[in-house]
Scaffold this active site. Sequence first.
Site, short mmCIF file in Angstrom:
data_model
loop_
_atom_site.label_atom_id
_atom_site.label_comp_id
_atom_site.label_asym_id
_atom_site.label_seq_id
_atom_site.Cartn_x
_atom_site.Cartn_y
_atom_site.Cartn_z
N GLU A 156 23.81 41.75 26.86
CA GLU A 156 23.01 42.90 27.29
C GLU A 156 22.79 43.91 26.17
O GLU A 156 21.72 44.52 26.08
CB GLU A 156 23.66 43.57 28.50
CG GLU A 156 23.51 42.78 29.81
CD GLU A 156 24.41 41.57 29.91
OE1 GLU A 156 25.33 41.42 29.07
OE2 GLU A 156 24.22 40.76 30.82
N PHE A 172 21.72 41.51 37.05
CA PHE A 172 22.10 42.50 38.05
C PHE A 172 22.25 43.80 37.28
O PHE A 172 22.75 43.79 36.16
CB PHE A 172 23.42 42.13 38.73
CG PHE A 172 23.30 41.05 39.76
CD1 PHE A 172 23.15 41.35 41.11
CD2 PHE A 172 23.31 39.72 39.37
CE1 PHE A 172 23.02 40.35 42.05
CE2 PHE A 172 23.18 38.71 40.32
CZ PHE A 172 23.05 39.03 41.66
N ASP A 186 24.31 45.94 37.50
CA ASP A 186 25.73 46.18 37.17
C ASP A 186 26.02 45.88 35.69
O ASP A 186 26.90 46.50 35.11
CB ASP A 186 26.60 45.27 38.03
CG ASP A 186 26.26 45.36 39.50
OD1 ASP A 186 27.12 45.75 40.28
OD2 ASP A 186 25.11 45.06 39.88
N HIS A 194 28.17 43.34 42.07
CA HIS A 194 26.78 42.92 42.30
C HIS A 194 26.11 43.87 43.29
O HIS A 194 25.24 43.48 44.05
CB HIS A 194 26.73 41.48 42.81
CG HIS A 194 27.09 40.47 41.76
ND1 HIS A 194 28.40 40.19 41.44
CD2 HIS A 194 26.35 39.70 40.94
CE1 HIS A 194 28.42 39.28 40.49
NE2 HIS A 194 27.20 38.96 40.16
C1 LIG Z 1 27.79 40.57 31.24
C2 LIG Z 1 27.17 39.69 32.28
N1 LIG Z 1 25.86 39.41 32.23
C3 LIG Z 1 25.29 38.62 33.16
C4 LIG Z 1 26.02 38.09 34.17
C5 LIG Z 1 25.36 37.21 35.23
N2 LIG Z 1 25.87 35.85 35.16
C6 LIG Z 1 26.89 35.42 35.96
S1 LIG Z 1 27.38 33.87 35.62
C7 LIG Z 1 26.18 33.68 34.43
C8 LIG Z 1 26.10 32.40 33.66
C9 LIG Z 1 27.44 32.04 33.07
O1 LIG Z 1 27.36 30.90 32.28
P1 LIG Z 1 28.64 30.33 31.53
O2 LIG Z 1 29.37 31.42 30.84
O3 LIG Z 1 28.16 29.21 30.68
O4 LIG Z 1 29.59 29.79 32.67
P2 LIG Z 1 29.29 28.64 33.74
O5 LIG Z 1 28.65 29.29 34.91
O6 LIG Z 1 28.45 27.63 33.08
O7 LIG Z 1 30.63 28.09 34.12
C10 LIG Z 1 25.44 34.86 34.30
C11 LIG Z 1 24.32 35.05 33.35
C12 LIG Z 1 27.40 38.43 34.22
N3 LIG Z 1 28.21 37.98 35.19
N4 LIG Z 1 27.94 39.21 33.26
#
Ligand SMILES: Cc1ncc(C[n+]2csc(CCOP(=O)(O)OP(=O)(O)O)c2C)c(N)n1
Lengths: 384, 325
Positions: free
Chosen positions: B60, B83, B85, B127
């Site tokens: 971000e 989100f 957040d 969220h």
């Molecule tokens: C700082 C932040 N930005 C965006 C999100 C939204 N988000 C939740 S899970 C996700 C993808 C995560 O991918 P990865 O780290 O590869 O884990 P996986 O789901 O593949 O196990 C995102 C973008 C978040 N939780 N935290």
Amino acid sequence: MEFPAQPLDLDAMLAFTPRSERDVPRVARPYADQLTREQRLALYRHMRMTRSLEERLVALYRQTKVVGGLFRSLGQEADAVGSAFALERRDIMSPLIRNMGSMLVKGATPLEILRQYMAKGDSPTRGRELNIHFGDLDRGFVGQISHLGDMIPVMAGIALSFKLRGEDRVVLVYIGDGATSTGAFHEGINFAAVQKVPMVVVVENNGYAYSTPTGRQTAANSFMDKAVGYGITGAQADGNDVLAVYDVTRAAVERARAGGGVTLIELITYRRKGHAEHDNQSYVPDGETEWWAANNDPVDRFIAWLRERDGVTDDELAAIDAAVSAEIDAATDLAEASPMPEPLDGLEGIYAEPPRLAPHWYRAGVRTAVEQHERPAGWGTHDG
Amino acid sequence: MAEITYLEAIREALTEEMERDPNVFCLGEDIGAYGGAFKVTEGLQARFGDTRVIDTPIAEAAIIGAAAGAAHMGMRPVAELQFIDFISCGYDMLTNYVATARYRAFLPCPMVVRGPSGGYVRGGPFHSQNPEAAFLHTPGLKIVYPATAADAKGLMKAAIRDDDCVLFFEHKYLYRRVKDVMPAGDHVVPIGKARVAREGTDVSIITYAATVWKALEAAAQLEREDGISVEVIDLRTLLPMDDEAIAATVRKTNRVMIVHEDTRTGGIAGEITARINETCFEWLDAPVLRVTAHDVPLPYSPPLEDYVLPQVSDIVAVARHLARY
Ligand SMILES: Cc1ncc(C[n+]2csc(CCOP(=O)(O)OP(=O)(O)O)c2C)c(N)n1
């Protein structure tokens, strides 16, 4: 200490379909080789529990009994279970949304997980937090937050406290391929590296972050390569081979325990379901998930191994599966019968002291604003 | 003409602005082929290509910082946070870099940072946030938070054309629940102007975003059951705030409550109360009252979330109290 893990070639791995130890190039697995047959059956049991419990959660989700989303770890059970199995009870680990298996290894119960997903009042967080966002320091796992990467600095701090106090304990922290892009990941791992704290960072490279493929997340050839930049040890393993995962993690844990600092382990695995149940994976190339299901399922692979190498019989496996099912059935009944939380319980536990502020007067059902400093009966009587 | 949802209205604004101005581009996590976690940007990448609808890594601070850099060069970036957040991860960029750039270095930041905000959806503590108060305190940013589909479109277009950084909060509870027929032509709603969502004479409710709808529901009930005539003011823009609209309603009804979904202490309602005190004290027949969330992180379980967030019954109770005062 010699670090035993061999880096794997992902392209070769994808082309080549290992189904049993016989087909896999024989690599030294000094730690996995020391596991007893009983321990290997325990690994199997945890993987089976992870898969079956998630299947039960899917059924409950379809019945709208799960409040909120459902995040599967289908195809990643070996990665979660094998790595957590390398920890001692006193070690502390920080799971992610796809590490239910790691939490089970650390002693989280199916009942806790079911209650948590169903937002029950007797869930580990008393209905405040969702899915597997809960922890228990006594059993050695810390509740995560949603903000990706944030647990890396926190776990570096836990590891730092072990180092400062001379405690013989190690920290293991999981991070997704996507979450390695965050600032918190970089700051935390760099700090841990400089302080040489006893920490193992497991990068779960499952191919996608939500819809974003790894190639859009990093320009590096592999996550293991990032270790060089931090001045720490890097390793890589086949994340769908539970014994390989155990071995590479155990080696890193032993290294950390011996004062060897931080290791970054990249586990190559694959997320066979969408980001959450609502995600239809339209962005995944045709046939990809099917390929992994047919050729590289971690549970199938381990069953084949257990049959061939340990002489485990169908009856033995069936007995474990039946025990797992029975435990899930019993836990589901209990969780469904659990009460929802009492509304006022949501106002407690913000500070160590019991709450001083009364609920807003218009919520307490009190008639005038003047009475707003009165506490309703029964409120603030137990510790948060 | 057909009605479209709040979510579709935002997509329509993005599409029209990207067509109108080649400097407008979108960036964010999973906004391309996937169309974003809530599908706000669905179809945009197919239409404008992956150089104008850019999937970013999960970073971000990088998204917001890079948007600022591009904005300095005359681009008009629209950054999506999956989100709202996760805006906290870009807080430093927004408050220290973006908000001060024009003042200290004469660098314009014509950019939009948008994302799904708010609760009432069982999203748990990470969220469901409403971080607007954190930015209300930061000179140099603008804050928009629409309640209707028509405003979502008109304000988004205004935000993209604005020469400063606009934080555009979208209420996820409203995404698919509220609809409007879009006004014809180039529908732009000016930033900084509140809207009278319902005329009334006895009590004023000043609010914004999802609680506008709760206030309207409460107003209907109060009219029906008590004969109390409630005026509802939808602020639409929080920064700059429409002080004239606030003063006008205070002078009209002499009894005011402020309703918002965010927590109470240090919240926006306190700021509005202070402004009313300073400029409209003589017109008040009762203290200004607040209906807000309790001062806790937003819990997940339905009975807890229902209790912590403001409900129609809370608004009704406070309005009755004010009317009797
Ligand atoms: C700082 C932040 N930005 C965006 C999100 C939204 N988000 C939740 S899970 C996700 C993808 C995560 O991918 P990865 O780290 O590869 O884990 P996986 O789901 O593949 O196990 C995102 C973008 C978040 N939780 N935290």
